[in-house]
Scaffold this motif. Structure first.
Motif, mmCIF file in Angstrom:
data_model
loop_
_atom_site.group_PDB
_atom_site.id
_atom_site.type_symbol
_atom_site.label_atom_id
_atom_site.label_comp_id
_atom_site.label_asym_id
_atom_site.label_seq_id
_atom_site.Cartn_x
_atom_site.Cartn_y
_atom_site.Cartn_z
ATOM 1 N N UNK A 130 0.821 -1.208 0.000
ATOM 2 C CA UNK A 130 0.000 0.000 0.000
ATOM 3 C C UNK A 130 0.847 1.247 0.000
ATOM 4 N N UNK A 131 0.186 2.367 0.297
ATOM 5 C CA UNK A 131 0.828 3.679 0.340
ATOM 6 C C UNK A 131 1.007 4.092 1.789
ATOM 7 N N UNK A 132 2.200 4.519 2.135
ATOM 8 C CA UNK A 132 2.495 4.926 3.507
ATOM 9 C C UNK A 132 3.456 6.106 3.471
ATOM 10 N N UNK A 133 3.386 6.949 4.481
ATOM 11 C CA UNK A 133 4.322 8.066 4.569
ATOM 12 C C UNK A 133 5.671 7.591 5.085
ATOM 13 N N UNK A 134 6.697 8.343 4.749
ATOM 14 C CA UNK A 134 8.036 8.035 5.252
ATOM 15 C C UNK A 134 8.009 7.976 6.777
ATOM 16 N N UNK A 135 8.693 6.977 7.317
ATOM 17 C CA UNK A 135 8.697 6.754 8.749
ATOM 18 C C UNK A 135 7.630 5.807 9.231
ATOM 19 N N UNK A 136 6.701 5.476 8.359
ATOM 20 C CA UNK A 136 5.612 4.589 8.716
ATOM 21 C C UNK A 136 5.983 3.123 8.603
ATOM 22 N N UNK A 137 4.974 2.270 8.805
ATOM 23 C CA UNK A 137 5.193 0.824 8.817
ATOM 24 C C UNK A 137 4.147 0.120 7.954
ATOM 25 N N UNK A 138 4.547 -1.028 7.440
ATOM 26 C CA UNK A 138 3.647 -1.939 6.741
ATOM 27 C C UNK A 138 4.076 -3.361 7.080
ATOM 28 N N UNK A 192 0.495 -21.870 9.632
ATOM 29 C CA UNK A 192 -0.401 -21.115 8.744
ATOM 30 C C UNK A 192 0.132 -21.030 7.317
ATOM 31 N N UNK A 193 1.265 -21.673 7.059
ATOM 32 C CA UNK A 193 1.881 -21.623 5.727
ATOM 33 C C UNK A 193 2.055 -20.191 5.242
ATOM 34 N N UNK A 194 2.534 -19.339 6.124
ATOM 35 C CA UNK A 194 2.635 -17.919 5.805
ATOM 36 C C UNK A 194 3.979 -17.363 6.254
ATOM 37 N N UNK A 195 4.527 -16.492 5.450
ATOM 38 C CA UNK A 195 5.735 -15.757 5.785
ATOM 39 C C UNK A 195 5.387 -14.272 5.791
ATOM 40 N N UNK A 196 6.032 -13.531 6.680
ATOM 41 C CA UNK A 196 5.727 -12.119 6.879
ATOM 42 C C UNK A 196 6.980 -11.271 6.683
ATOM 43 N N UNK A 197 6.755 -10.019 6.333
ATOM 44 C CA UNK A 197 7.834 -9.036 6.310
ATOM 45 C C UNK A 197 7.307 -7.775 6.993
ATOM 46 N N UNK A 198 7.777 -7.558 8.222
ATOM 47 C CA UNK A 198 7.420 -6.340 8.944
ATOM 48 C C UNK A 198 8.400 -5.257 8.550
ATOM 49 N N UNK A 199 7.870 -4.157 8.027
ATOM 50 C CA UNK A 199 8.708 -3.071 7.535
ATOM 51 C C UNK A 199 8.432 -1.820 8.359
ATOM 52 N N UNK A 234 11.410 6.596 1.289
ATOM 53 C CA UNK A 234 10.967 6.653 -0.114
ATOM 54 C C UNK A 234 11.714 5.656 -1.004
ATOM 55 N N UNK A 235 12.978 5.396 -0.698
ATOM 56 C CA UNK A 235 13.757 4.450 -1.501
ATOM 57 C C UNK A 235 13.338 3.001 -1.301
ATOM 58 N N UNK A 282 2.587 -3.964 -4.428
ATOM 59 C CA UNK A 282 3.211 -2.644 -4.529
ATOM 60 C C UNK A 282 3.312 -1.994 -3.159
ATOM 61 N N UNK A 283 4.492 -1.475 -2.866
ATOM 62 C CA UNK A 283 4.719 -0.656 -1.673
ATOM 63 C C UNK A 283 5.194 0.707 -2.145
ATOM 64 N N UNK A 284 4.488 1.751 -1.729
ATOM 65 C CA UNK A 284 4.850 3.101 -2.102
ATOM 66 C C UNK A 284 5.015 3.932 -0.847
ATOM 67 N N UNK A 285 6.184 4.541 -0.698
ATOM 68 C CA UNK A 285 6.487 5.361 0.465
ATOM 69 C C UNK A 285 6.624 6.802 0.011
ATOM 70 N N UNK A 286 5.766 7.662 0.529
ATOM 71 C CA UNK A 286 5.791 9.072 0.139
ATOM 72 C C UNK A 286 6.663 9.874 1.105
ATOM 73 N N UNK A 287 7.295 10.897 0.579
ATOM 74 C CA UNK A 287 8.203 11.719 1.410
ATOM 75 C C UNK A 287 7.466 12.881 2.048
#
Length: 121
Positions: A10-18, A76-83, A88-89, A116-121
């Protein structure tokens, strides 16, 4: 063949988490290492993080070390990535990958469709 379906982008501001999730089906998920790659526009696909078959070992690209955490739930046959502390990069399409071996991502056997991951500045 393992089928992989990513979610959580999704779309998140810089400094945020997904948190990205990758649900696997098909061949025995618990026998193989899993991981994440990403591809930004105009750039080659690059490694982000990997986790071995039982979650006992994890590996990260230098660019995400200390900010991203990979984990898996074999029940659960699932892998996660906590960001966390997203920049922005970090903007890219993130792909889940399943290895053909238990300990590393040196031989990827299956790819997800990407999220898609979009990080706005």
């Amino acid at each position: 063949q393992v089928q992989l379906v990513e979610s959580g982008g999704g779309l998140v501001q810089a400094g945020g988490s997904l948190r990205l999730s990758c649900a696997a089906s098909g061949r025995t998920f618990t026998s193989y290492a899993m991981g994440w790659f990403r591809q930004a526009p105009g750039k080659v696909r690059e490694f982000v993080a990997a986790i071995n078959w039982d979650g006992g070992s994890t590996y990260y690209a230098d660019s995400v070390k200390g900010r991203f955490t990979i984990s898996r739930d074999n029940a659960k046959n699932t892998v996660y990535l906590q960001m966390n502390s997203l920049k922005p990069e970090d903007t890219a399409v993130y792909y889940c990958a399943c290895s053909r071996v238990p300990q590393s991502l040196t031989a990827v056997g299956s790819w997800g469709q990407g999220t898609q991951v979009t990080v706005s500045s």
